[in-house]
Scaffold this motif. Structure first.
Motif, PDB file in Angstrom:
ATOM      1  N   ILE A 141       0.831  -1.203   0.000  1.00 60.67           N
ATOM      2  CA  ILE A 141       0.000   0.000   0.000  1.00 60.67           C
ATOM      3  C   ILE A 141       0.863   1.251   0.000  1.00 60.67           C
ATOM      4  O   ILE A 141       0.615   2.205  -0.752  1.00 60.67           O
ATOM      5  N   ALA A 142       1.894   1.245   0.809  1.00 59.82           N
ATOM      6  CA  ALA A 142       2.807   2.391   0.827  1.00 59.82           C
ATOM      7  C   ALA A 142       3.502   2.561  -0.518  1.00 59.82           C
ATOM      8  O   ALA A 142       3.656   3.690  -1.019  1.00 59.82           O
ATOM      9  N   LEU A 143       3.910   1.459  -1.131  1.00 61.82           N
ATOM     10  CA  LEU A 143       4.619   1.536  -2.405  1.00 61.82           C
ATOM     11  C   LEU A 143       3.694   1.972  -3.536  1.00 61.82           C
ATOM     12  O   LEU A 143       4.102   2.747  -4.411  1.00 61.82           O
ATOM     13  N   LEU A 144       2.452   1.502  -3.538  1.00 55.00           N
ATOM     14  CA  LEU A 144       1.506   1.957  -4.565  1.00 55.00           C
ATOM     15  C   LEU A 144       1.382   3.472  -4.547  1.00 55.00           C
ATOM     16  O   LEU A 144       1.438   4.136  -5.594  1.00 55.00           O
ATOM     17  N   ARG A 145       1.222   4.038  -3.365  1.00 56.11           N
ATOM     18  CA  ARG A 145       1.060   5.487  -3.263  1.00 56.11           C
ATOM     19  C   ARG A 145       2.311   6.223  -3.723  1.00 56.11           C
ATOM     20  O   ARG A 145       2.235   7.292  -4.337  1.00 56.11           O
ATOM     21  N   GLN A 146       3.459   5.644  -3.433  1.00 61.48           N
ATOM     22  CA  GLN A 146       4.699   6.262  -3.869  1.00 61.48           C
ATOM     23  C   GLN A 146       4.822   6.214  -5.392  1.00 61.48           C
ATOM     24  O   GLN A 146       5.193   7.209  -6.032  1.00 61.48           O
ATOM     25  N   LEU A 147       4.484   5.076  -5.982  1.00 58.50           N
ATOM     26  CA  LEU A 147       4.565   4.936  -7.437  1.00 58.50           C
ATOM     27  C   LEU A 147       3.589   5.860  -8.154  1.00 58.50           C
ATOM     28  O   LEU A 147       3.862   6.338  -9.263  1.00 58.50           O
ATOM     29  N   TRP A 148       2.454   6.127  -7.537  1.00 53.91           N
ATOM     30  CA  TRP A 148       1.439   6.974  -8.171  1.00 53.91           C
ATOM     31  C   TRP A 148       1.747   8.465  -8.073  1.00 53.91           C
ATOM     32  O   TRP A 148       1.120   9.263  -8.765  1.00 53.91           O
ATOM     33  N   GLU A 150       5.313   9.900  -7.224  1.00 60.21           N
ATOM     34  CA  GLU A 150       6.692  10.368  -7.345  1.00 60.21           C
ATOM     35  C   GLU A 150       7.231  10.173  -8.755  1.00 60.21           C
ATOM     36  O   GLU A 150       6.979   9.160  -9.413  1.00 60.21           O
ATOM     37  N   ALA A 151       8.014  11.145  -9.194  1.00 55.94           N
ATOM     38  CA  ALA A 151       8.573  11.119 -10.548  1.00 55.94           C
ATOM     39  C   ALA A 151       9.661  10.060 -10.703  1.00 55.94           C
ATOM     40  O   ALA A 151       9.893   9.548 -11.814  1.00 55.94           O
ATOM     41  N   LEU A 152      10.316   9.718  -9.622  1.00 60.26           N
ATOM     42  CA  LEU A 152      11.348   8.678  -9.646  1.00 60.26           C
ATOM     43  C   LEU A 152      11.359   8.009  -8.283  1.00 60.26           C
ATOM     44  O   LEU A 152      11.471   8.694  -7.263  1.00 60.26           O
ATOM     45  N   VAL A 153      11.242   6.699  -8.283  1.00 59.45           N
ATOM     46  CA  VAL A 153      11.043   5.973  -7.033  1.00 59.45           C
ATOM     47  C   VAL A 153      12.233   5.087  -6.724  1.00 59.45           C
ATOM     48  O   VAL A 153      12.716   4.329  -7.579  1.00 59.45           O
ATOM     49  N   ALA A 165      13.232   4.031 -10.500  1.00 56.92           N
ATOM     50  CA  ALA A 165      12.331   3.723 -11.613  1.00 56.92           C
ATOM     51  C   ALA A 165      11.003   4.425 -11.368  1.00 56.92           C
ATOM     52  O   ALA A 165      10.735   4.927 -10.274  1.00 56.92           O
ATOM     53  N   ALA A 166      10.151   4.447 -12.401  1.00 55.19           N
ATOM     54  CA  ALA A 166       8.921   5.218 -12.259  1.00 55.19           C
ATOM     55  C   ALA A 166       7.830   4.706 -13.176  1.00 55.19           C
ATOM     56  O   ALA A 166       8.097   4.115 -14.234  1.00 55.19           O
ATOM     57  N   ASN A 168       5.059   5.793 -15.822  1.00 58.67           N
ATOM     58  CA  ASN A 168       4.845   6.904 -16.743  1.00 58.67           C
ATOM     59  C   ASN A 168       3.895   6.434 -17.834  1.00 58.67           C
ATOM     60  O   ASN A 168       4.259   5.531 -18.590  1.00 58.67           O
ATOM     61  N   PRO A 169       2.669   6.976 -17.883  1.00 57.19           N
ATOM     62  CA  PRO A 169       2.142   8.085 -17.086  1.00 57.19           C
ATOM     63  C   PRO A 169       1.638   7.633 -15.726  1.00 57.19           C
ATOM     64  O   PRO A 169       1.258   6.480 -15.545  1.00 57.19           O
ATOM     65  N   ARG A 170       1.655   8.574 -14.795  1.00 57.80           N
ATOM     66  CA  ARG A 170       1.076   8.335 -13.486  1.00 57.80           C
ATOM     67  C   ARG A 170      -0.383   8.793 -13.483  1.00 57.80           C
ATOM     68  O   ARG A 170      -0.775   9.599 -14.328  1.00 57.80           O
ATOM     69  N   PRO A 171      -1.187   8.303 -12.554  1.00 52.42           N
ATOM     70  CA  PRO A 171      -2.561   8.812 -12.468  1.00 52.42           C
ATOM     71  C   PRO A 171      -2.557  10.282 -12.094  1.00 52.42           C
ATOM     72  O   PRO A 171      -1.605  10.787 -11.492  1.00 52.42           O
ATOM     73  N   ARG A 172      -3.634  10.965 -12.416  1.00 51.90           N
ATOM     74  CA  ARG A 172      -3.718  12.399 -12.143  1.00 51.90           C
ATOM     75  C   ARG A 172      -4.148  12.694 -10.718  1.00 51.90           C
ATOM     76  O   ARG A 172      -4.307  13.865 -10.342  1.00 51.90           O
ATOM     77  N   ARG A 173      -4.359  11.651  -9.926  1.00 54.64           N
ATOM     78  CA  ARG A 173      -4.772  11.823  -8.537  1.00 54.64           C
ATOM     79  C   ARG A 173      -4.262  10.612  -7.754  1.00 54.64           C
ATOM     80  O   ARG A 173      -3.772   9.628  -8.327  1.00 54.64           O
TER      81      ARG A 173
END
Length: 287
Positions: A141-148, A150-153, A165-166, A168-173
């Motif tokens: 859960i923590a990682l999902l939020r970070q991936l959604w 942050e530009a680079l994780v 890594a990241a 791309n595209p990320r969700p808009r919210r």
């Protein structure tokens, strides 16, 4: 309070046309969201340790994210919720990618309900450890939020590692993540890290669990934060009883309630929809 419809896929024989029929009708009837259960594979119960859940290899399931991506293209305002996706048996980054795309392509209509599940055979098939599922989901859960967001994780966890890594595209919210389950541990996890909880009234006592969850939220300093309280209304069968349950849930502060059409002997999508319309009218009358 928003009213949803639980997709009755175990009673539709895997008919692909039924997904389209029910999603379009749900939107036309005025439902706010469509909820779908999740199982990647079914398994024979003739084994040790015994499987404790209600489904076997004879029950059909579509992948909810794939199904939602299909019906999202056919609908305009209907929202979608997994109720629940068995998160720890899946690759975290892949779930992040799939959920992000469903949310992007639908215009922000996805809620990701997650849980740990009960079918250890599914975990074996997917190459994951059933015994560590709770700890893994906390990390996921923590990682999902970070991936959604942050530009680079970079992430160094017990179960997942990411080196710059990241998505791309990320969700808009930030896609809402809700927890679901029947045990105290699920309520505690929701109070710690969830954006809400999906109760299954009938499999458990949703109203009793709601009281306990509020205690946990208050203890954790989250009592005044926005928090979704969703009830899958599995217990009531007569349409009037569905309406009364929805009324009680709204009075208790519930934010969402979903109607179930299963277990009533319906054999076609049309029969399920006829009952859904009747139950929705009863809910409206009880408001």
């Amino acid at each position: 309070m928003k009213i949803g419809l639980i997709y009755p896929q175990t009673e539709l024989r895997g008919d692909p046309a039924a997904a389209r029929t029910i999603a379009l009708a749900a939107e036309e009837l005025g439902f706010d969201y469509l909820l779908a259960y999740d199982h990647v594979v079914g398994a024979s119960h003739d084994r040790e340790p015994k499987l404790t859940g209600p489904y076997t290899e004879h029950h059909p399931f579509h992948d909810p994210l794939v199904m939602f991506s299909h019906v999202a293209a056919l609908t305009k305002r209907l929202e979608f919720a997994t109720g629940v996706l068995i998160l720890p048996q899946r690759q975290t980054a892949l779930v992040a990618r799939q959920a992000a795309d469903v949310d992007l392509l639908s215009g922000g209509r996805l809620t990701l309900g997650v849980g740990t599940g009960w079918n250890y055979v599914e975990y074996d098939v997917l190459g994951q450890d059933f015994t560590t599922r709770g700890k893994r989901m906390d990390e996921q859960i923590a990682l999902l939020r970070q991936l959604w967001t942050e530009a680079l994780v970079s992430f160094d966890g017990a179960f997942d590692q990411i080196d710059r890594a990241a998505l791309n595209p990320r969700p808009r919210r930030q896609i809402p993540i809700l927890l679901g389950g029947f045990a105290e541990v699920a309520l505690r996890r929701a109070a710690r890290v969830g954006d809400g909880f999906i109760f299954a009234d009938g499999a458990a006592d949703a109203f009793g669990q709601l009281t306990r969850l509020r205690e946990l939220l208050s203890e954790g300093g989250r009592g005044s934060e926005p928090f979704e309280l969703r009830c899958n209304m599995l217990r009531p069968k007569a349409a009037q009883d569905v309406g009364e349950t929805a009324r009680r849930w709204a009075e208790a502060g519930g934010t969402h309630a979903a109607i179930s059409t299963m277990g009533l002997g319906h054999t076609s999508a049309e029969q399920h929809l006829d009952y859904a319309a009747e139950a929705l009218a009863a809910v409206s009358a009880c408001r």
